[in-house]
Design an enzyme around this catalytic site. Sequence first.
Site, PDB file in Angstrom:
ATOM      1  N   PHE A  33      39.559  23.158  43.515  1.00  0.00           N
ATOM      2  CA  PHE A  33      40.134  24.236  42.706  1.00  0.00           C
ATOM      3  C   PHE A  33      41.167  23.675  41.743  1.00  0.00           C
ATOM      4  O   PHE A  33      41.171  23.997  40.550  1.00  0.00           O
ATOM      5  CB  PHE A  33      40.792  25.285  43.617  1.00  0.00           C
ATOM      6  CG  PHE A  33      41.596  26.307  42.863  1.00  0.00           C
ATOM      7  CD1 PHE A  33      40.980  27.414  42.310  1.00  0.00           C
ATOM      8  CD2 PHE A  33      42.955  26.148  42.696  1.00  0.00           C
ATOM      9  CE1 PHE A  33      41.708  28.348  41.594  1.00  0.00           C
ATOM     10  CE2 PHE A  33      43.698  27.080  41.991  1.00  0.00           C
ATOM     11  CZ  PHE A  33      43.068  28.178  41.434  1.00  0.00           C
ATOM     12  N   LYS A  46      38.844  37.853  48.531  1.00  0.00           N
ATOM     13  CA  LYS A  46      39.455  36.632  48.006  1.00  0.00           C
ATOM     14  C   LYS A  46      40.928  36.532  48.379  1.00  0.00           C
ATOM     15  O   LYS A  46      41.399  35.490  48.845  1.00  0.00           O
ATOM     16  CB  LYS A  46      39.265  36.583  46.484  1.00  0.00           C
ATOM     17  CG  LYS A  46      39.731  35.308  45.848  1.00  0.00           C
ATOM     18  CD  LYS A  46      41.178  35.423  45.426  1.00  0.00           C
ATOM     19  CE  LYS A  46      41.680  34.088  44.872  1.00  0.00           C
ATOM     20  NZ  LYS A  46      43.105  34.212  44.510  1.00  0.00           N
ATOM     21  N   HIS A  82      37.122  30.451  39.538  1.00  0.00           N
ATOM     22  CA  HIS A  82      36.998  28.993  39.478  1.00  0.00           C
ATOM     23  C   HIS A  82      35.982  28.497  40.496  1.00  0.00           C
ATOM     24  O   HIS A  82      35.092  27.706  40.171  1.00  0.00           O
ATOM     25  CB  HIS A  82      38.356  28.323  39.757  1.00  0.00           C
ATOM     26  CG  HIS A  82      39.345  28.481  38.663  1.00  0.00           C
ATOM     27  ND1 HIS A  82      39.289  27.772  37.491  1.00  0.00           N
ATOM     28  CD2 HIS A  82      40.424  29.291  38.552  1.00  0.00           C
ATOM     29  CE1 HIS A  82      40.293  28.120  36.704  1.00  0.00           C
ATOM     30  NE2 HIS A  82      40.998  29.048  37.330  1.00  0.00           N
ATOM     31  N   ASN A  92      43.230  39.198  38.428  1.00  0.00           N
ATOM     32  CA  ASN A  92      43.139  39.292  36.973  1.00  0.00           C
ATOM     33  C   ASN A  92      44.397  38.775  36.308  1.00  0.00           C
ATOM     34  O   ASN A  92      44.948  39.441  35.414  1.00  0.00           O
ATOM     35  CB  ASN A  92      42.929  40.746  36.562  1.00  0.00           C
ATOM     36  CG  ASN A  92      41.533  41.010  36.092  1.00  0.00           C
ATOM     37  OD1 ASN A  92      41.000  40.241  35.310  1.00  0.00           O
ATOM     38  ND2 ASN A  92      40.946  42.077  36.572  1.00  0.00           N
ATOM     39  N   ASP A 127      37.103  32.515  44.079  1.00  0.00           N
ATOM     40  CA  ASP A 127      37.536  33.209  42.879  1.00  0.00           C
ATOM     41  C   ASP A 127      36.663  32.770  41.709  1.00  0.00           C
ATOM     42  O   ASP A 127      35.636  32.137  41.903  1.00  0.00           O
ATOM     43  CB  ASP A 127      39.007  32.890  42.599  1.00  0.00           C
ATOM     44  CG  ASP A 127      39.200  31.409  42.355  1.00  0.00           C
ATOM     45  OD1 ASP A 127      38.194  30.677  42.315  1.00  0.00           O
ATOM     46  OD2 ASP A 127      40.337  30.967  42.207  1.00  0.00           O
ATOM     47  N   ARG A 184      49.234  46.432  39.933  1.00  0.00           N
ATOM     48  CA  ARG A 184      49.582  45.783  41.201  1.00  0.00           C
ATOM     49  C   ARG A 184      50.816  46.398  41.841  1.00  0.00           C
ATOM     50  O   ARG A 184      51.078  46.198  43.030  1.00  0.00           O
ATOM     51  CB  ARG A 184      49.785  44.297  40.978  1.00  0.00           C
ATOM     52  CG  ARG A 184      48.572  43.624  40.350  1.00  0.00           C
ATOM     53  CD  ARG A 184      48.900  42.272  39.777  1.00  0.00           C
ATOM     54  NE  ARG A 184      47.861  41.801  38.851  1.00  0.00           N
ATOM     55  CZ  ARG A 184      47.800  42.146  37.574  1.00  0.00           C
ATOM     56  NH1 ARG A 184      48.719  42.963  37.059  1.00  0.00           N
ATOM     57  NH2 ARG A 184      46.837  41.697  36.800  1.00  0.00           N
TER      58      ARG A 184
END
Length: 407
Positions: free
Chosen positions: A330, A262, A283, A142, A281, A197
């Site tokens: 990506f 991921k 993308h 995120n 992810d 995190r």
Amino acid sequence: MSWRKLPVSLTELCLDTTLRCGQSFRWRKSEDNIWSCALHGRILSLRQDSTQLHYQAVFPDTCNAPPTPPSSVPSSEYQVEEDDTEDLVRHYLNLGPSLVELYEQWSSADLNFKKKAPKFTGVRNLKQDAWEALIGFICSSNNNIIRISQMMDKLCKQYGPCIGHMDSRPFHDMPKPSDLAHPSVEAHLRQLGFGYRAKYIYQTAVMIANEHEPGWLDSLRNPESPVRGCKIASAGPMRPEGREGYRTAHAELLALQGVGPKVADCVCLMGLGWGEAVPVDTHVWQIAQRDYKFGKGKHRSLTQATYDAIGNHFRGLWGQEAGWAHSVLFTADLRVFSERLTAAVEVLEVKKEEEKDDSHIEAHIDAHEDVKSEIKLEVEDKKRRLAAEEVTQTPVSKRRRKVLSSI
DNA sequence: CGCGGACCTTAATA
DNA sequence: ATATTAAGGTCCG
């Protein structure tokens, strides 16, 4: 202190793309296109021209020379230490494989890759330190590349050893797991803006420093891609879901806090040498839907089953280095490079030269007329955003805005 | 096994 | 100007 060089073409390696595409988060670019990062106890600097990669290592404290070896160390051993920067560069940038050949292989297998890749040549899959990749990608959830980079910078400044200074700015290396295993770390990181995190990083550091055996993380590495030295053992046969060692590494990583499928794939791909790992992810999910017919029927949403199916599909399409091919697409999907799809990059480059007239610009743009028409819809989609970006971000010359609006 | 909500922060976007 | 969204997701119920 002096620069050394390796012959590398821009199609084999494009530093400016590779170091900005969200694989690594600690490189800094100085005024004159020099990339620098504290790595393996030195400040490693890189720059490149059309035919060569220039590199330089600055070691701490000793007149820019490698550390003096203890007298007990035989000089023969020391010689290896002294000259290992080239090995470090070759390994970190993964310069072994021919990227042109890989692009050809992926292009012949996949028309979409063939269409997208020409604007994004020279994207190399970095072989990073696994621990650094782990922390970096735990931070990535995120989040955006800018903030991830800022967070890694804070982490290193607070807990990592200072290796030296460049342009009056300190360069810190990554802290070790044990440096982050102290209970005060979580609250401190939170205070530094890491958000949720902070706990993941602390808990993961504890796991690796205290719960697992030393060397556990690197034991998950692809034996064909060792940290140093040459190939030790075979990684076994390729399968649709990837080689056994890759599946094992992925499963082991999932036990760490803040590490889902991921992030585990990112660590496998960029930190552990498993080329078939395909991180899916937002993308890649968009790409899979837009260009590979996912997003319908069985795979309507990004469930675990869909995640695995996408990875299997790309492995079937691109083969053992599917994760590398994935990185190219990506990168092509990244916002920071979106202008490249509009040919505005030509304008940018011309603008840097400051003294070009408009006819030059038109020539550059016209040269890509074919590309423009092919992706006309995408251009239309992004033109408005780009124009707005120009107005709000940096002061832009009227000329450039004018050219943009004329695309 | 799949879904939906919470989770930190920040900057762009509406 | 203030709310909402998106940024390389993961965890939990």
